[in-house]
Design an enzyme around this catalytic site. Structure first.
Site, PDB file in Angstrom:
ATOM      1  N   ASP A  64       0.854  -1.189   0.000  1.00 36.33           N
ATOM      2  CA  ASP A  64       0.000   0.000   0.000  1.00 36.33           C
ATOM      3  C   ASP A  64       0.886   1.234   0.000  1.00 36.33           C
ATOM      4  O   ASP A  64       2.096   1.133   0.192  1.00 36.33           O
ATOM      5  CB  ASP A  64      -0.985  -0.014   1.167  1.00 36.33           C
ATOM      6  CG  ASP A  64      -0.336   0.151   2.534  1.00 36.33           C
ATOM      7  OD1 ASP A  64       0.832  -0.254   2.685  1.00 36.33           O
ATOM      8  OD2 ASP A  64      -1.000   0.657   3.450  1.00 36.33           O
ATOM      9  N   TYR A  66       2.990   4.757   0.660  1.00 38.71           N
ATOM     10  CA  TYR A  66       3.657   5.383   1.800  1.00 38.71           C
ATOM     11  C   TYR A  66       2.663   6.299   2.502  1.00 38.71           C
ATOM     12  O   TYR A  66       1.804   6.911   1.870  1.00 38.71           O
ATOM     13  CB  TYR A  66       4.857   6.202   1.333  1.00 38.71           C
ATOM     14  CG  TYR A  66       5.960   5.387   0.682  1.00 38.71           C
ATOM     15  CD1 TYR A  66       6.614   4.375   1.374  1.00 38.71           C
ATOM     16  CD2 TYR A  66       6.355   5.650  -0.629  1.00 38.71           C
ATOM     17  CE1 TYR A  66       7.638   3.645   0.781  1.00 38.71           C
ATOM     18  CE2 TYR A  66       7.376   4.926  -1.231  1.00 38.71           C
ATOM     19  CZ  TYR A  66       8.013   3.919  -0.523  1.00 38.71           C
ATOM     20  OH  TYR A  66       9.014   3.199  -1.117  1.00 38.71           O
ATOM     21  N   PHE A  77       6.522   1.881  -4.396  1.00 42.28           N
ATOM     22  CA  PHE A  77       7.913   2.053  -3.987  1.00 42.28           C
ATOM     23  C   PHE A  77       8.499   3.434  -4.324  1.00 42.28           C
ATOM     24  O   PHE A  77       9.557   3.799  -3.828  1.00 42.28           O
ATOM     25  CB  PHE A  77       8.827   0.959  -4.567  1.00 42.28           C
ATOM     26  CG  PHE A  77       8.506  -0.410  -4.053  1.00 42.28           C
ATOM     27  CD1 PHE A  77       8.868  -0.797  -2.770  1.00 42.28           C
ATOM     28  CD2 PHE A  77       7.821  -1.323  -4.842  1.00 42.28           C
ATOM     29  CE1 PHE A  77       8.555  -2.057  -2.275  1.00 42.28           C
ATOM     30  CE2 PHE A  77       7.505  -2.593  -4.365  1.00 42.28           C
ATOM     31  CZ  PHE A  77       7.874  -2.958  -3.080  1.00 42.28           C
ATOM     32  N   HIS A 186      10.398  -9.634   0.478  1.00 47.80           N
ATOM     33  CA  HIS A 186      10.172  -8.193   0.327  1.00 47.80           C
ATOM     34  C   HIS A 186      11.484  -7.443   0.588  1.00 47.80           C
ATOM     35  O   HIS A 186      12.292  -7.871   1.423  1.00 47.80           O
ATOM     36  CB  HIS A 186       9.108  -7.735   1.327  1.00 47.80           C
ATOM     37  CG  HIS A 186       8.554  -6.388   1.037  1.00 47.80           C
ATOM     38  ND1 HIS A 186       9.164  -5.227   1.470  1.00 47.80           N
ATOM     39  CD2 HIS A 186       7.451  -6.000   0.356  1.00 47.80           C
ATOM     40  CE1 HIS A 186       8.461  -4.191   1.055  1.00 47.80           C
ATOM     41  NE2 HIS A 186       7.411  -4.620   0.383  1.00 47.80           N
TER      42      HIS A 186
END
Length: 224
Positions: A64, A66, A77, A186
């Site tokens: 989701d 920032y 990202f 991740h």
């Protein structure tokens, strides 16, 4: 929410008519009216705005947006210019340096990737300020599943980079033998050392694209 107007529009039209999307729309509308929500409403669908379906070569799936000011702008990202790269993106840059020899830039603005056909998609497209994952479970997951299914049906080679278990769960939607599916932990500092570092997804993606007669991605993000 800024309407999607490129070739995604027709493909996604059936979703807008479903009950879950009506509930999601009303929830999101109320959230923006009563709370601080990221990204700005006009940026929610930037992943699709910047990367039309016909241009998609690579999909990088995040969780989701920032949740701090001036960061999220609709690309997984990525952060807006003027903001330092967050920890997960720092680790992505470290892997890029080791894998492809890219220098580590002074910013985290990834629009260059989107412009080349890298769909930077989150599974959930909005979030409350300072509260990670607060818009999970309200319908975004069904909407982004629909996006992934649409890409899966494309009869051309596409690379999917699935980082972390939530992204990897989406692999059940991917059954087209034309595509390449890459999985790794991740890039978060909590898990990058478990196998994200050294996964070589960026070079492997380019090798695959080249083998299919497609131009590779220039992964180098320049300094601003």
């Amino acid at each position: 929410m800024a309407a999607i107007s490129n070739d995604w529009k027709e493909k996604l039209m059936p979703e807008y008519k479903k009950e879950y999307y009506s509930e999601l729309y009303n929830f999101i509308k109320n959230e923006y009216a009563t709370k601080i929500i990221y990204p700005p409403a006009e940026d929610i669908f930037n992943a699709m705005h910047y990367t039309p379906l016909k241009n998609v070569k690579v999909v990088i799936l995040g969780q989701d947006p920032y949740h701090e000011p001036n960061q999220a702008h609709g690309l997984s990202f990525s952060v807006l210019p003027g903001n330092p790269a967050p920890p997960s993106l720092e680790n992505i840059y470290k892997e890029l340096k080791d894998d492809c020899g890219c220098f580590i830039p002074n910013n985290g603005y990834l629009k260059k990737w989107a412009d080349q056909g890298v769909l930077l998609l989150n599974t959930v497209l909005t979030v409350r300020a300072h509260q990670a994952n607060t818009h999970a479970g309200h319908g975004w997951e069904q909407f982004t599943d629909a996006i992934i299914k649409i890409i899966n049906e494309e009869k051309r080679p596409i690379v999917f980079m699935l980082w972390g278990s939530p992204a990897q769960k989406k692999s059940v939607l991917l059954n087209n033998p034309e595509h390449m599916i890459l999985k790794a932990p991740h890039p978060s500092p909590l898990s990058a050392y478990r196998g994200f570092f050294g996964c070589k997804h960026f070079s492997r993606a380019n090798e695959f694209l080249i083998s299919k007669g497609l131009n590779p991605i220039d992964w180098q993000i320049e300094n601003i």
